[in-house]
Design an enzyme around this catalytic site. Sequence first.
Site, short mmCIF file in Angstrom:
data_model
loop_
_atom_site.label_atom_id
_atom_site.label_comp_id
_atom_site.label_asym_id
_atom_site.label_seq_id
_atom_site.Cartn_x
_atom_site.Cartn_y
_atom_site.Cartn_z
N ASP A 238 33.64 13.24 52.78
CA ASP A 238 32.66 14.31 52.92
C ASP A 238 31.89 14.57 51.64
OD1 ASP A 238 33.88 14.37 55.34
OD2 ASP A 238 35.02 16.20 54.96
N SER B 77 35.74 14.35 45.44
CA SER B 77 37.20 14.36 45.59
C SER B 77 37.73 12.95 45.81
CB SER B 77 37.57 15.21 46.80
OG SER B 77 37.09 14.58 47.97
N GLY B 78 36.83 12.01 46.10
CA GLY B 78 37.28 10.69 46.51
C GLY B 78 37.23 10.56 48.03
N GLY B 79 37.08 11.68 48.73
CA GLY B 79 37.03 11.65 50.19
C GLY B 79 35.62 11.39 50.71
N HIS C 193 36.40 17.12 83.89
CA HIS C 193 35.96 17.10 82.49
C HIS C 193 35.38 15.74 82.12
CE1 HIS C 193 37.62 20.94 81.09
NE2 HIS C 193 38.56 20.75 82.00
N GLY D 39 36.96 26.63 80.56
CA GLY D 39 37.47 27.91 80.09
C GLY D 39 38.71 28.25 80.87
N ALA E 31 31.59 12.61 49.15
CA ALA E 31 30.85 11.39 48.77
C ALA E 31 29.52 11.31 49.51
CB ALA E 31 31.70 10.15 49.05
N LYS F 17 32.54 14.60 61.80
CA LYS F 17 33.03 13.57 60.88
C LYS F 17 32.44 12.18 61.17
CE LYS F 17 36.31 12.94 57.67
NZ LYS F 17 36.65 13.94 56.64
N GLU G 230 33.99 14.96 79.46
CA GLU G 230 34.06 14.73 78.02
C GLU G 230 35.36 14.11 77.56
OE1 GLU G 230 34.30 17.53 79.58
OE2 GLU G 230 35.62 18.97 78.60
N CYS H 65 33.71 22.23 84.77
CA CYS H 65 34.97 22.92 85.07
C CYS H 65 34.73 24.41 85.29
CB CYS H 65 35.97 22.65 83.94
SG CYS H 65 37.63 23.18 84.36
N TYR H 66 35.22 25.25 84.42
CA TYR H 66 34.98 26.68 84.56
C TYR H 66 33.48 26.98 84.60
CZ TYR H 66 35.01 31.66 83.71
OH TYR H 66 34.81 33.00 83.83
#
Length: 517
Positions: free
Chosen positions: A229, A225-227, A171, A56, A231, A372, A173, A83-84
Amino acid sequence: MSTPRPVLVVDFGAQYAQLIARRVREARVYSEIVPHSMPVAEMLAKNPAAIILSGGPSSVYEPGAPVLDPALFANEVPVFGICYGFQAMAQALGGTVAHTGAREYGRTVLSPASQAGTLLRELPAGLPVWMSHGDSVTEAPSGFSVTASSAGAPVAAFEDLATRRAGVQFHPEVAHTEQGQEMLKRFLYDIAGIEPTWTATNIIEDQVAAIRDQVGDKQVICGLSGGVDSAVAAALVHRAIGDQLTCVFVDHGLLRAGEAEQVEKDYVAATGIRLKVVDASDVFLGHLAGVTDPEQKRKIIGREFIRTFEAAARELDAERHIEFLVQGTLYPDVVESGGGTGTANIKSHHNVGGLPDDLQFALIEPLRTLFKDEVRALGAELGLPEEIVQRHPFPGPGLAIRIIGAVDRERLDVLRAADLIAREELTAAGLDRDVWQFPVVLLADVRSVGVQGDGRTYGHPVVLRPVSSEDAMTADWSRLPYDVIAKISTRITNEVREVNRVVLDVTSKPPGTIEWE
Ligand code: XMP
């Protein structure tokens, strides 16, 4: 299996909370992001398996810095401060945080203590970690052992196995912290005692049960849409309720080479989904004729898309009454719109972009908790074709915004041919996964002189825009090997008659955007 107990990632306002939540998921543990303003009682009501306090503002002394309610420590939930969050935790538990004057930003070397503890056990000495802090913890709370320091942080890591609490100033991550993911896993598995059970198979089982519950014997519609998500969302719903689902694919004529066929043939073959295809390219291109302004193009495409989808939905509804609409909403959309709590029955209006009020559906959003990469893993597990699962993000308005100038069939064909070559060569070089997205842009209103064979040409330039990114919010231009770029350039200028120049975009985002428009 029902949705597992979450690891809560408390967002203290830095950009890292989503990244932490993703890393936890990558360790096969379910995570959710919650705002720091959420009362501790509400966090505990979620029955968390552990709580991670994110980064943060750089200082707990900063005016307006978010406060950590010590009530968090009045119970036995394992806690990891980053961190914070590490400083706030130290302070809340009676340690000391001080202005030492020694700021550290960026790469720093970690010095493990002689007793490296559980988090840092047997890791190489002199590990590079990513720091970003002004103040430092100078004294750990009682019961904690200090397991590492750095030049600017006398206490860079601490842990107390008895209470299952630990923290790090750096960090873990971010990719710049070597072994960061290993440390996170050690917190989750070895300190908090959580089992890694969050897998694609479990997610599918979970969602299938939830969808069956929600839908019963009602009818469902989904726009493809063809994408990736939509699908994956449709495939998941189909797995749950089979033929109660009908998909609609609006072909607006602005897709890349082969994409419509992939949806109409390969996707349907892989899933057995019932698909209604609407070829609306004449309508879209008719309305787009002569339009050069990108905002105008977007408006036209959005409007026509809704009109077409709505007409298809009404036709289907007349055959079988439809009550639900599937949406491929992902977790980052939910977090970014400040949500996380139920919008199950809102009008499809807001999400599809404006379906009329008399066409109301309840929403099914089976990807609302997913990132994703998890959606891709699910798609693979559901047996979807690799070309769809690994597809790069592609804008809804399609190639219309990658033609700078007015859109027509001929220009679309030119761009499609160039785009296909770029994609083929990227794939042939095995670089698909190193690149986030690879727009190819046709500068249709620009011409320049070239020479080809014995003759002078006066053709259009094409821009290659390969970018690397984690989330499309920021991006850098991809350093593709010169021989790959050379091959693409040679093939495009040889094979696409209208193009006599290929240029490479070397702008990061910001200041550039990914798309040109
Ligand atoms: P920019 O160009 O803003 O793009 O850096 C960021 C990401 O968003 C995608 N994009 C869109 N996606 N509809 C979409 O579904 C759109 O209208 C749209 N415009 C941009 C872009 O491809 C990139 O991944």
